[in-house]
Design an enzyme around this catalytic site. Sequence first.
Site, mmCIF file in Angstrom:
data_model
loop_
_atom_site.group_PDB
_atom_site.id
_atom_site.type_symbol
_atom_site.label_atom_id
_atom_site.label_comp_id
_atom_site.label_asym_id
_atom_site.label_seq_id
_atom_site.Cartn_x
_atom_site.Cartn_y
_atom_site.Cartn_z
ATOM 1 N N ARG A 331 -3.794 2.063 2.241
ATOM 2 C CA ARG A 331 -3.197 0.783 2.618
ATOM 3 C C ARG A 331 -1.686 0.739 2.429
ATOM 4 O O ARG A 331 -0.990 0.040 3.154
ATOM 5 C CB ARG A 331 -3.877 -0.387 1.879
ATOM 6 C CG ARG A 331 -5.291 -0.660 2.403
ATOM 7 C CD ARG A 331 -5.902 -1.943 1.846
ATOM 8 N NE ARG A 331 -5.283 -3.131 2.363
ATOM 9 C CZ ARG A 331 -4.458 -3.920 1.682
ATOM 10 N NH1 ARG A 331 -4.159 -3.667 0.420
ATOM 11 N NH2 ARG A 331 -3.943 -4.980 2.256
ATOM 12 N N CYS A 362 -0.048 15.971 0.804
ATOM 13 C CA CYS A 362 1.160 16.611 1.309
ATOM 14 C C CYS A 362 1.802 15.775 2.405
ATOM 15 O O CYS A 362 1.838 16.160 3.579
ATOM 16 C CB CYS A 362 0.822 18.006 1.792
ATOM 17 S SG CYS A 362 0.303 19.014 0.402
#
Length: 432
Positions: A331, A362
Site C-alpha cells: 500500500r 529489490c
Amino acid sequence: MFVSDCLSVNEKGHLAIGGVDTVDLAKEYGTPCYVMDEDRIRKNCRAYVKSIEDNYGGNGLAIYASKAFNCKYMCKLINEEGMGLDVVSGGELYTAIQAGFPTEKVYFHGNNKTLDELKFAVENGVGRIVVDNIYELENLSRIAGECGKTASVLLRIKPGIDAHTHSFIMTGQIDSKFGFALETGEAMDGIKRAIAAENIDFRGVHCHIGSQIFEVTPFEKAAEVMIGFMAQIKAETGVECAELDLGGGFGIKYSFEDNPLEYSAYMAKVATVIKAECEKQGIKLPFIVIEPGRSIAGSAGITLYTVGAVKTIPDIRTYVSIDGGMGDNPRYILYQSTYELVCANKADKPRDFTITLAGRCCESGDLIQEDAPVQRVEPGDIMAVLSTGAYNYSMSSNYNRIPKPPVVMVSGGETKVVVKRETYDDVIRNDM
Ligand SMILES: *Cc1c(COP(=O)(O)O)cnc(C)c1O
C-alpha cells in the site's frame, strides 16, 4: 494511545493486541506475521448488523467486502455474524464455498468477470450478480439459460458522485471503469435491457462511491440520487426496484488525523434520507445492502517484523530495514499510505526517533513509511505497523520469491493460525 483501540501496552512495556503480548507472538510464530484481533472484527460486524436493525427495521443486509481480507476462517466468521459476502473473483467465491458460506448470501462484483466465473457463480447459486455492463448482461443471460437457471441481478450505477476524503463534488461526467453512467442514459438503457432479458431477475441497483471516506454527506447524496433514479425506473418501466445496495467505503484510522464516523451513525443518517426520499418519490422502501470492507478488518490487524540493518545517512535520513516490505504490504508503494509505527518491545518509550521504514525487496520504492516517528530502534527489535488488517494480506505477492507471512487471530487471550506461513516449497509449487 494508538490508532486502534485493540492495542495496549502491557506491564513489560510491550505492545499487546487483544491483550496478547506481540513480542511473544513474534517469538512463537516468527516474523513477518500478520496478527488480527478477532473480537474487534466481530464487534465491527455487529455494529453494522445492529445499525440496520435499529435504523431500518432489519430490512437490509450488511455484506463484507471480502477483498479487504479473505480466507476460509474469515468467511466462516462473517457467516457466524449473520453478514453476507461480497466477492470480486472466482478465487474469492471458491474460498467462500470451501468455507461453507451460504452462496445465496454472496454478491458477485467486478467490472470484467470472465465467462468461466459467471458460469461458476450461476452453477453455485450465488445470490446476486452485480452486473457492470451490457456485455456482461448478455453473457449472463445466455449462461444462466444454458444452466437452466435464473440469475438475480443488481446493476452497478455510477451516481455521478465523486467522494474525496474530506469533501465531495457532483460531477457532470464521472470517469470510472465501473458501472453504468446515469447522466448519459446508459444506466436506464441497461435497466430496460435487464428487465427484458431472459433468465435474468432484475432486483435493483447498486453504487459504490469510493473508499476511506470520512463524511456521511456523500453517502446521503448517493442515496438521494439512487432513489431518484429508482423513481425514474418506476415511471419509465413500471418496475419497482426491490433492492438498493449502497456499497462500502467507510474510513478507518490510519493516523491520528483520521476521524472516522461511528458506523452506526452512518446508517442512522442514511436511513433517514432513504425514508424521506422514498416517501417524496412515492416508491416503497427498498431492501438495503451495505458493503463494508476496510472498516471490518483494517483496524483489527497489525503486522510484526524484525528489525535488521539500521543505516543512518548523516543529515538525510535513517533507514530501518525489516524482514518484510512491499510483498506483504504494497500500500505504501501503491498509494503512499500513512501508517503508525510502534517498536513492540519498547512500546512504553517515547517515539522521539524519525525513521524511514524500508522493506527488503529489490526496489528503492519498497518502503513502508517515510520520516515517521518511532522509538529508538536497533537490530533485533520487533517493529509493529498498525492498521494493516485490510488490503495487506489480500494484496500480498511473492515478489522476490519471498514466502507470504501467516495470519494469526487473537481472541479472548488465545491465538490461532488461520493462514499458515508459506514455505519455499509453496513458492515453487507450480514450477515445472
Ligand atoms: C472495495 C469495495 C467495497 C469495500 O470498500 P471499503 O472501502 O473496503 O469499505 C465495497 N463494495 C465494492 C463494490 C467495492 O469495490
